[in-house]
Design a protein around this motif. Structure first.
Motif, short mmCIF file in Angstrom:
data_model
loop_
_atom_site.label_atom_id
_atom_site.label_comp_id
_atom_site.label_asym_id
_atom_site.label_seq_id
_atom_site.Cartn_x
_atom_site.Cartn_y
_atom_site.Cartn_z
N ASP A 118 0.84 -1.19 0.00
CA ASP A 118 0.00 0.00 0.00
C ASP A 118 0.88 1.24 0.00
O ASP A 118 2.09 1.18 0.22
N ALA A 119 0.25 2.37 -0.27
CA ALA A 119 1.00 3.60 -0.50
C ALA A 119 1.70 4.10 0.76
O ALA A 119 2.78 4.71 0.67
N PHE A 120 1.11 3.87 1.93
CA PHE A 120 1.79 4.35 3.14
C PHE A 120 3.00 3.48 3.46
O PHE A 120 4.04 3.98 3.90
N GLU A 173 -4.40 9.75 -2.55
CA GLU A 173 -5.54 9.16 -3.25
C GLU A 173 -6.11 7.96 -2.48
O GLU A 173 -7.32 7.71 -2.54
N ALA A 174 -5.25 7.26 -1.77
CA ALA A 174 -5.71 6.12 -0.97
C ALA A 174 -6.25 6.54 0.38
O ALA A 174 -6.71 5.69 1.16
N GLY A 175 -6.18 7.85 0.69
CA GLY A 175 -6.65 8.33 1.98
C GLY A 175 -5.74 7.98 3.13
O GLY A 175 -6.16 7.97 4.29
N LEU A 176 -4.46 7.71 2.83
CA LEU A 176 -3.51 7.27 3.86
C LEU A 176 -2.54 8.37 4.28
O LEU A 176 -1.92 8.26 5.35
N VAL A 177 -2.36 9.39 3.44
CA VAL A 177 -1.40 10.45 3.71
C VAL A 177 -2.14 11.78 3.75
O VAL A 177 -2.98 12.06 2.89
#
Length: 243
Positions: A118-120, A173-177
């Motif tokens: 995942d992006a984070f 975009e993934a709501g992680l940052v």
């Protein structure tokens, strides 16, 4: 119906082939030796260059770009003559250290985004990897007199900015940052948290750097618990607005 054939007498005479160039003495083996004689860096020369750049990167992080070149040679395990054969003066060495570090950090950003689940997780991997790449060695880009607009460095810096912005955008975009952080914010925090304090002998910072970077990363998680003052910093803010 059979296709008509022409007789040999009707065909025009074949043109004479041009004389082939004389083969080098010694036959095919000598020819292959001649083709192999084109300049090519020897393996030991490539290794020495890599060692010099890595050693200079470490020294510049600890002492700044004015670090003694004798110290760079000592850390690289080579003589001064070998260092100057690769990098004839300090400005050339600083240029190549900045280029070397920029390219490696950009590559680590791309690899993290491509390989992490995942992006984070990708952002965390990149941040710790960039610290290990001694990203503080990019600080000469902020100094007066450094040719930050050299075409090689412009291309490398653009590639780095794109890689880090893509990494952060994927996290948003993934709501992680959190949305109010920019690539410049990330890179300046990385540099500050992963290099020794100026003017001190506190060089054994590796055991603290990754702890402090993880604390910083926790502050990048969305949803944000506070509002940051000012606006997000870009990499352009760090390079073109320092004069």
């Amino acid at each position: 119906m059979k296709r008509p054939t022409t007789t040999a007498a009707a065909a025009p005479p074949a043109p004479r082939a041009a004389a082939a160039p004389a083969a080098p003495k010694g036959g095919p083996v000598a020819a292959s030796r001649e083709s192999a004689a084109a300049p090519r860096p020897r393996a030991d020369a490539v290794r020495n260059r890599e060692r010099i750049l890595a050693a200079a990167r470490e020294a510049f992080v600890e002492f700044g770009s004015a670090a003694p070149l004798d110290e760079v040679a000592r850390r690289a395990g080579i003589g001064n003559a070998t260092l100057y054969r690769h990098f004839p003066d300090r400005d050339t060495l600083v240029h190549h250290v900045v280029l070397f570090t920029t390219e490696r950090v950009a590559a680590s950003a791309r690899a993290a985004l491509a390989e992490e689940p995942d992006a984070f997780a990708a952002l965390c991997r990149f941040t710790h990897s960039a610290a290990d790449e001694r990203i503080g060695a990019l600080c000469p880009m902020l100094a007066d007199g450094f040719d930050r607009d050299h075409p090689e460095l412009l291309a490398a810096r653009t590639a780095l900015a794109e890689a880090v912005e893509t990494l952060l955008a994927a996290g948003r975009e993934a709501g992680l940052v959190r949305a109010d952080i920019g690539a410049g914010d990330l890179m300046i925090a990385l540099s500050q948290l992963s290099r020794p304090l100026p003017g001190t002998a506190c060089f054994d910072t590796d055991r603290f750097a990754h702890r402090h970077l993880q604390l910083f990363l926790d502050g990048l998680r969305a949803p944000a618990r506070s509002e940051l003052p000012g606006s997000a910093a870009t990499l352009e803010d760090l390079t073109w607005k320092t004069t």
